[in-house]
Scaffold this motif. Structure first.
Motif, PDB file in Angstrom:
ATOM      1  N   PHE A  53       7.753  -4.230   6.009  1.00 15.42           N
ATOM      2  CA  PHE A  53       8.521  -5.341   5.447  1.00 15.42           C
ATOM      3  C   PHE A  53       9.615  -4.827   4.403  1.00 15.42           C
ATOM      4  O   PHE A  53       9.204  -4.018   3.829  1.00 15.42           O
ATOM      5  CB  PHE A  53       7.473  -6.469   5.353  1.00 15.42           C
ATOM      6  N   THR A  54      10.368  -5.768   4.069  1.00 12.73           N
ATOM      7  CA  THR A  54      11.472  -5.623   2.947  1.00 12.73           C
ATOM      8  C   THR A  54      11.022  -6.589   1.860  1.00 12.73           C
ATOM      9  O   THR A  54      10.180  -7.657   2.256  1.00 12.73           O
ATOM     10  CB  THR A  54      12.886  -5.657   3.620  1.00 12.73           C
ATOM     11  N   LEU A  55      11.646  -6.576   0.748  1.00 11.14           N
ATOM     12  CA  LEU A  55      11.742  -7.552  -0.204  1.00 11.14           C
ATOM     13  C   LEU A  55      12.845  -8.785   0.212  1.00 11.14           C
ATOM     14  O   LEU A  55      13.115  -9.540  -0.753  1.00 11.14           O
ATOM     15  CB  LEU A  55      11.873  -7.259  -1.619  1.00 11.14           C
ATOM     16  N   GLN A  56      13.331  -8.933   1.287  1.00 10.52           N
ATOM     17  CA  GLN A  56      14.452  -9.790   1.630  1.00 10.52           C
ATOM     18  C   GLN A  56      13.885 -11.288   1.276  1.00 10.52           C
ATOM     19  O   GLN A  56      14.783 -11.859   0.808  1.00 10.52           O
ATOM     20  CB  GLN A  56      14.800  -9.807   3.271  1.00 10.52           C
ATOM     21  N   PHE A  84       8.164  -1.742   2.745  1.00 11.75           N
ATOM     22  CA  PHE A  84       6.942  -1.552   2.346  1.00 11.75           C
ATOM     23  C   PHE A  84       5.716  -1.571   3.392  1.00 11.75           C
ATOM     24  O   PHE A  84       6.321  -2.363   4.521  1.00 11.75           O
ATOM     25  CB  PHE A  84       6.770  -2.503   1.311  1.00 11.75           C
ATOM     26  N   VAL A  85       4.567  -1.237   3.198  1.00 13.38           N
ATOM     27  CA  VAL A  85       3.739  -1.401   4.310  1.00 13.38           C
ATOM     28  C   VAL A  85       2.527  -1.957   3.263  1.00 13.38           C
ATOM     29  O   VAL A  85       2.225  -1.533   2.358  1.00 13.38           O
ATOM     30  CB  VAL A  85       3.023  -0.193   4.811  1.00 13.38           C
ATOM     31  N   LYS A  86       1.943  -3.163   4.076  1.00 11.55           N
ATOM     32  CA  LYS A  86       0.833  -3.689   3.450  1.00 11.55           C
ATOM     33  C   LYS A  86      -0.397  -3.128   3.332  1.00 11.55           C
ATOM     34  O   LYS A  86      -1.034  -2.891   2.559  1.00 11.55           O
ATOM     35  CB  LYS A  86       0.715  -5.201   4.030  1.00 11.55           C
ATOM     36  N   GLN A  87      -0.814  -2.364   4.666  1.00 13.43           N
ATOM     37  CA  GLN A  87      -2.005  -1.803   4.770  1.00 13.43           C
ATOM     38  C   GLN A  87      -1.967  -0.251   4.804  1.00 13.43           C
ATOM     39  O   GLN A  87      -1.310   0.100   5.179  1.00 13.43           O
ATOM     40  CB  GLN A  87      -2.474  -1.995   6.386  1.00 13.43           C
ATOM     41  N   ALA A 113       0.752  -1.077  -0.088  1.00 12.73           N
ATOM     42  CA  ALA A 113      -0.178  -0.038  -0.082  1.00 12.73           C
ATOM     43  C   ALA A 113       0.952   1.184  -0.116  1.00 12.73           C
ATOM     44  O   ALA A 113       0.377   2.222  -0.487  1.00 12.73           O
ATOM     45  CB  ALA A 113      -0.682  -0.099   1.323  1.00 12.73           C
ATOM     46  N   SER A 114       1.988   1.209   0.630  1.00 17.59           N
ATOM     47  CA  SER A 114       2.897   2.211   0.714  1.00 17.59           C
ATOM     48  C   SER A 114       4.358   1.853   1.078  1.00 17.59           C
ATOM     49  O   SER A 114       4.667   0.588   1.082  1.00 17.59           O
ATOM     50  CB  SER A 114       2.401   3.495   1.853  1.00 17.59           C
ATOM     51  N   ILE A 115       5.088   2.691   0.760  1.00 22.27           N
ATOM     52  CA  ILE A 115       6.781   2.620   0.921  1.00 22.27           C
ATOM     53  C   ILE A 115       7.191   3.577   1.936  1.00 22.27           C
ATOM     54  O   ILE A 115       6.709   4.671   2.154  1.00 22.27           O
ATOM     55  CB  ILE A 115       7.333   3.000  -0.479  1.00 22.27           C
TER      56      ILE A 115
END
Length: 162
Positions: free
Chosen positions: A99-102, A80-83, A42-44
């Protein structure tokens, strides 16, 4: 006497036998591999781990922007943020939602600098370095790709080179 129904059944049976023969003689048909769940973004949030400065997107705009010295570099980590947030909620997303793309090796994070005479970017799916080249301002664009498919795109982020 053959009825139309019997002729149809015979034709369907013959087509099925032909397909099995063409595919190697039948046997178990392999199920397609399970696909990874779609990544929800949803956002960065962009963080400078040295200074603690945080910039984050909210719908179509950003809160904060990075500054870099001409000839210098600034390391930025990307989360990143999911919500998503309500349109009138301009608070930074809580860190426990980041969270990251790790753990998403099939995703990449291309960053494009609008004016490459001002700055450059070198990084990976976790973040990178914004290098200042000449004083002024520009914008950078961040996308999340899975293979060659765009999964999510942030609004352009303004930055300043001093």
């Amino acid at each position: 006497m053959r009825t139309l129904s019997n002729i149809r059944r015979s034709a369907i049976g013959a087509a099925a036998a032909w397909l099995l023969a063409a595919c190697g003689g039948g046997g178990d048909v392999a199920a397609p591999p399970p696909s990874a769940p779609r990544l929800e973004i949803a956002s960065i949030v962009v963080e400078d781990p040295q200074t603690g400065d945080i910039m984050f997107s909210h719908d179509d705009h950003w809160h904060g922007f990075p500054t870099v010295a001409a000839g210098g570099a600034r390391t930025l980590r990307v989360h990143f943020v999911k919500q998503g947030r309500a349109p009138d909620d301009h608070d930074m997303p809580p860190r426990n939602e980041w969270f990251t793309l790790q753990n998403h090796a099939d995703h990449s994070l291309p960053v494009v600098i609008e004016d490459p005479a001002r700055a450059s970017w070198a990084g990976d799916r976790l973040g990178g370095q914004l290098r200042g080249q000449s004083p002024g301002a520009s914008r950078l664009s961040v996308r999340v790709l899975r293979g060659s498919t765009t999964v999510w795109e942030a609004p352009p982020l303004n930055f300043v080179i001093r």
